[in-house]
Design an enzyme around this catalytic site. Structure first.
Site, PDB file in Angstrom:
ATOM      1  N   HIS A 189     -10.222   4.733   2.543  1.00  0.00           N
ATOM      2  CA  HIS A 189      -9.385   3.725   3.832  1.00  0.00           C
ATOM      3  C   HIS A 189     -10.038   1.983   4.174  1.00  0.00           C
ATOM      4  O   HIS A 189     -10.354   2.086   5.060  1.00  0.00           O
ATOM      5  CB  HIS A 189      -9.541   4.673   5.899  1.00  0.00           C
ATOM      6  CG  HIS A 189      -8.645   4.016   6.282  1.00  0.00           C
ATOM      7  ND1 HIS A 189      -8.192   3.069   6.884  1.00  0.00           N
ATOM      8  CD2 HIS A 189      -7.128   4.405   6.114  1.00  0.00           C
ATOM      9  CE1 HIS A 189      -6.873   2.667   7.453  1.00  0.00           C
ATOM     10  NE2 HIS A 189      -6.212   4.136   7.306  1.00  0.00           N
ATOM     11  N   GLU A 194       0.858  -1.252   0.198  1.00  0.00           N
ATOM     12  CA  GLU A 194      -0.161   0.249   0.084  1.00  0.00           C
ATOM     13  C   GLU A 194       1.372   0.981   0.072  1.00  0.00           C
ATOM     14  O   GLU A 194       2.045   1.642  -0.011  1.00  0.00           O
ATOM     15  CB  GLU A 194      -0.540  -0.448   1.339  1.00  0.00           C
ATOM     16  CG  GLU A 194      -0.516  -0.191   2.388  1.00  0.00           C
ATOM     17  CD  GLU A 194      -0.473  -0.197   3.564  1.00  0.00           C
ATOM     18  OE1 GLU A 194      -2.041   0.841   3.900  1.00  0.00           O
ATOM     19  OE2 GLU A 194      -0.802  -1.055   4.485  1.00  0.00           O
TER      20      GLU A 194
END
Length: 109
Positions: free
Chosen positions: A101, A72
């Protein structure tokens, strides 16, 4: 130049098979004095964003395949606390974005 947009980072990953130089991992940031609860990344590592750490895909929202791993990277970070924008990329170069998120993902490459 700081590269931290969805398209900018995705294009860089495809071209160079690594994150741009303005990315550091959470452990690298911590070694510089970053404390997530303080939102102090811009103070201890000016111009840097968090990226390169493993994303576990525990919820299974991204496609799995034998041997595939995910990583990520924060997107659109400027200063203060990290936002909800993330780019998630696989070891075989699938690239997804999330702006909430990790609740939802959209493939961009």
């Amino acid at each position: 130049a700081v590269i931290n947009t969805f398209d900018g980072v995705a294009d860089y990953l495809i071209r160079y098979k690594r994150l741009p130089d303005n990315y550091i991992t959470k452990s690298q940031a911590s070694a510089l004095g970053w404390v997530a609860s303080k939102g102090n990344l811009a103070e201890v590592a000016p111009g840097k964003s968090i990226g390169g750490d493993v994303f576990s895909n525990r919820e299974g929202r991204l496609p799995s395949a034998s041997g595939r791993t995910w990583r990520e990277a924060d997107i659109n970070y400027v200063s203060g606390f990290r936002n909800a924008d993330r780019l998630v990329y696989s070891s075989d170069w699938l690239i997804y974005k999330t702006t909430d998120h990790y609740a939802t993902f959209a493939r961009i490459r």
